[in-house]
Motif scaffolding. Structure first.
Motif, PDB file in Angstrom:
ATOM      1  N   THR A   1       0.842  -1.191   0.000  1.00  0.00           N
ATOM      2  CA  THR A   1       0.000   0.000   0.000  1.00  0.00           C
ATOM      3  C   THR A   1       0.877   1.241   0.000  1.00  0.00           C
ATOM      4  N   PRO A   2       0.700   2.105  -0.951  1.00  0.00           N
ATOM      5  CA  PRO A   2       1.539   3.320  -0.990  1.00  0.00           C
ATOM      6  C   PRO A   2       1.272   4.186   0.219  1.00  0.00           C
ATOM      7  N   THR A   3       2.283   4.813   0.696  1.00  0.00           N
ATOM      8  CA  THR A   3       2.166   5.696   1.857  1.00  0.00           C
ATOM      9  C   THR A   3       2.322   7.136   1.423  1.00  0.00           C
ATOM     10  N   THR A   4       1.655   8.016   2.131  1.00  0.00           N
ATOM     11  CA  THR A   4       1.734   9.436   1.822  1.00  0.00           C
ATOM     12  C   THR A   4       2.924  10.057   2.532  1.00  0.00           C
ATOM     13  N   ALA A   5       3.759  10.746   1.781  1.00  0.00           N
ATOM     14  CA  ALA A   5       4.945  11.365   2.378  1.00  0.00           C
ATOM     15  C   ALA A   5       4.525  12.446   3.369  1.00  0.00           C
ATOM     16  N   ARG A   6       5.195  12.449   4.474  1.00  0.00           N
ATOM     17  CA  ARG A   6       4.894  13.448   5.498  1.00  0.00           C
ATOM     18  C   ARG A   6       5.497  14.796   5.096  1.00  0.00           C
ATOM     19  N   ALA A   7       4.697  15.836   5.240  1.00  0.00           N
ATOM     20  CA  ALA A   7       5.166  17.165   4.853  1.00  0.00           C
ATOM     21  C   ALA A   7       6.325  17.612   5.731  1.00  0.00           C
ATOM     22  N   ARG A   8       7.362  18.110   5.083  1.00  0.00           N
ATOM     23  CA  ARG A   8       8.492  18.655   5.831  1.00  0.00           C
ATOM     24  C   ARG A   8       8.136  20.050   6.327  1.00  0.00           C
ATOM     25  N   PHE A   9       8.786  20.445   7.419  1.00  0.00           N
ATOM     26  CA  PHE A   9       8.474  21.755   7.985  1.00  0.00           C
ATOM     27  C   PHE A   9       8.856  22.868   7.024  1.00  0.00           C
ATOM     28  N   THR A  10       9.900  22.660   6.238  1.00  0.00           N
ATOM     29  CA  THR A  10      10.277  23.670   5.243  1.00  0.00           C
ATOM     30  C   THR A  10       9.186  23.828   4.194  1.00  0.00           C
ATOM     31  N   ASP A  11       8.491  22.719   3.876  1.00  0.00           N
ATOM     32  CA  ASP A  11       7.376  22.805   2.935  1.00  0.00           C
ATOM     33  C   ASP A  11       6.241  23.624   3.529  1.00  0.00           C
ATOM     34  N   LEU A  12       6.007  23.442   4.829  1.00  0.00           N
ATOM     35  CA  LEU A  12       4.960  24.212   5.491  1.00  0.00           C
ATOM     36  C   LEU A  12       5.303  25.696   5.500  1.00  0.00           C
ATOM     37  N   LEU A  13       6.572  26.007   5.720  1.00  0.00           N
ATOM     38  CA  LEU A  13       6.995  27.412   5.692  1.00  0.00           C
ATOM     39  C   LEU A  13       6.771  28.022   4.313  1.00  0.00           C
ATOM     40  N   ALA A  14       7.107  27.256   3.282  1.00  0.00           N
ATOM     41  CA  ALA A  14       6.917  27.755   1.914  1.00  0.00           C
ATOM     42  C   ALA A  14       5.433  27.976   1.627  1.00  0.00           C
ATOM     43  N   ALA A  15       4.599  27.044   2.089  1.00  0.00           N
ATOM     44  CA  ALA A  15       3.158  27.165   1.858  1.00  0.00           C
ATOM     45  C   ALA A  15       2.585  28.379   2.580  1.00  0.00           C
ATOM     46  N   GLU A  16       3.026  28.589   3.810  1.00  0.00           N
ATOM     47  CA  GLU A  16       2.518  29.728   4.574  1.00  0.00           C
ATOM     48  C   GLU A  16       3.003  31.049   3.990  1.00  0.00           C
ATOM     49  N   TRP A  17       4.191  31.061   3.441  1.00  0.00           N
ATOM     50  CA  TRP A  17       4.697  32.258   2.759  1.00  0.00           C
ATOM     51  C   TRP A  17       3.803  32.615   1.578  1.00  0.00           C
ATOM     52  N   ILE A  18       3.460  31.600   0.781  1.00  0.00           N
ATOM     53  CA  ILE A  18       2.598  31.827  -0.379  1.00  0.00           C
ATOM     54  C   ILE A  18       1.222  32.306   0.063  1.00  0.00           C
ATOM     55  N   LYS A  19       0.669  31.676   1.106  1.00  0.00           N
ATOM     56  CA  LYS A  19      -0.671  32.045   1.571  1.00  0.00           C
ATOM     57  C   LYS A  19      -0.698  33.467   2.122  1.00  0.00           C
ATOM     58  N   LEU A  20       0.352  33.863   2.824  1.00  0.00           N
ATOM     59  CA  LEU A  20       0.384  35.211   3.385  1.00  0.00           C
ATOM     60  C   LEU A  20       0.365  36.258   2.280  1.00  0.00           C
ATOM     61  N   TRP A  21       1.184  36.041   1.246  1.00  0.00           N
ATOM     62  CA  TRP A  21       1.276  37.039   0.175  1.00  0.00           C
ATOM     63  C   TRP A  21       0.156  36.914  -0.848  1.00  0.00           C
ATOM     64  N   SER A  22      -0.574  35.802  -0.786  1.00  0.00           N
ATOM     65  CA  SER A  22      -1.729  35.676  -1.678  1.00  0.00           C
ATOM     66  C   SER A  22      -2.896  36.529  -1.200  1.00  0.00           C
ATOM     67  N   LEU A  23      -2.860  36.941   0.060  1.00  0.00           N
ATOM     68  CA  LEU A  23      -3.868  37.857   0.583  1.00  0.00           C
ATOM     69  C   LEU A  23      -3.562  39.268   0.069  1.00  0.00           C
TER      70      LEU A  23
END
Length: 272
Positions: free
Chosen positions: A2-24
Motif C-alpha cells: 500500500t503506498p504511503t503518503t509522504a509526510r510534509a516537511r516543515f520547510t514545505d509548510l513554511l513555503a506554503a505559509e509564505w505563499i498564503k500570506l502574500w496571496s492575501l
C-alpha cells in the motif's frame, strides 16, 4: 504494498505559509499603507520642527538638543500606534482569511499536524513583520534626521539610544502581529479580531495609571508601554514607579511567545 503518503516537511509548510500570506491582497496593501502613514507622521513632525526652528528662542533650541527630541521625531508615539494597528490587523487576517475562505479545511486535510501548520504560520508572520518593521524604523530614522540636519539638530545611529529606538520600533511590529494572529485564531472573525487587537494593545494601557504600584506594573507589562520605555519617551519627567529597559525587552519576548503558543494551542484543540 500500500503506498504511503509522504509526510510534509516543515520547510514545505513554511513555503506554503509564505505563499498564503502574500496571496492575501490585504497583506501588501496594508504594509504599504502602514509604511506611508508612519513615514508621513514622522517626517512631517521633523519637518515641522525644521520649518519653525527660527521661531524658537535660544533656550527652546537648546532644550531640543539636550533632550534628544530628534529621537522622538524619528519614531513618534502616533506612528507607533499606527504600526500596532496595522500589524495587529495583518496578523489577525493571516489566520481569519484562511478560515473565511475555507482554505483551512484543505490545509488541515493535507497536513493533519495542526500545531506544525500554525507554528509555520507564526514563523513566517514573525519573519516578514520583523524585517518590515526594522526596515521601516531605520528608514524613518534616517529620513527624519536628514530633515533635522538642515538645522544642525540631526542625530546619527551612533547617538545614545538611537539604535535601541530603531530595534524597539522595528520589533514592535512582530509582537503586534503575533498578538493579532492569536486573537484571530480564537475569534476566527476578521473584524472581531482586529477590534480585539486594537483594544488589547492600544486601549488597555490608557486605563492603567502609573501612580499606583499595581496598575503601574500592569501598565509596564503592555507591549506598547514597553516600546515607550525602550524609546525613552519618559526622559522628560520622573515616574512614580520606574522600570528598566531589560524589563521592557522581556515584555516583548513574553507577549510574542505567549501569543504564538496560544495560536498553536487553540488551533490544535478546536474543530475546523
Amino acid at each position: 504494498m500500500t503506498p504511503t503518503t509522504a509526510r510534509a516537511r516543515f520547510t514545505d509548510l513554511l513555503a506554503a505559509e509564505w505563499i498564503k500570506l502574500w496571496s492575501l491582497r490585504s497583506t501588501g496593501w496594508s504594509l504599504l499603507a502602514g509604511a506611508l502613514a508612519v513615514l508621513g507622521i514622522n517626517v512631517g513632525t521633523a519637518y515641522d520642527h525644521y520649518k519653525y526652528w527660527d521661531q524658537y528662542d535660544e533656550s527652546s533650541r537648546a532644550a531640543f538638543l539636550r533632550n534628544d527630541i530628534g529621537l522622538v521625531d524619528a519614531f513618534t508615539a502616533n506612528s507607533g500606534m499606527v504600526l500596532v494597528l496595522v500589524l495587529g490587523a495583518i496578523g489577525a487576517v493571516a489566520v481569519t482569511g484562511e478560515y473565511g475562505s475555507g482554505l483551512i479545511r484543505t490545509t488541515l486535510a493535507a497536513v493533519p499536524a495542526r500545531r506544525s501548520v500554525m507554528a509555520a504560520k507564526a514563523l513566517v508572520v514573525t519573519a516578514v513583520t520583523a524585517v518590515f518593521g526594522t526596515a521601516l524604523a531605520l528608514v524613518s530614522f534616517l529620513l527624519t534626521q536628514v530633515v533635522l540636519d538642515g538645522r544642525d539638530a540631526g542625530l546619527t545611529l551612533g547617538h545614545p539610544g538611537a539604535l535601541r529606538l530603531v530595534l524597539a520600533s522595528g520589533l514592535l511590529a512582530p509582537v503586534a502581529a503575533l498578538v493579532g494572529m492569536a486573537l484571530g485564531a480564537v475569534a476566527r472573525h476578521s473584524a472581531a479580531s482586529v477590534v480585539a487587537a486594537t483594544g488589547l494593545l492600544l486601549m488597555v494601557p490608557l486605563f492603567l495609571s502609573e501612580d499606583r504600584y499595581l496598575t503601574a506594573v500592569l501598565r509596564h507589562a503592555q507591549p506598547f508601554t514597553a516600546w515607550q520605555r525602550l524609546a525613552d519617551f519618559g526622559r522628560f519627567g520622573e515616574v512614580a514607579h520606574p522600570w528598566t529597559t531589560g524589563g521592557a525587552w522581556l515584555v516583548y519576548l513574553v507577549w510574542a511567545l505567549g501569543a504564538a503558543a496560544l495560536a498553536v494551542t487553540v488551533v490544535h484543540r478546536r474543530d475546523q
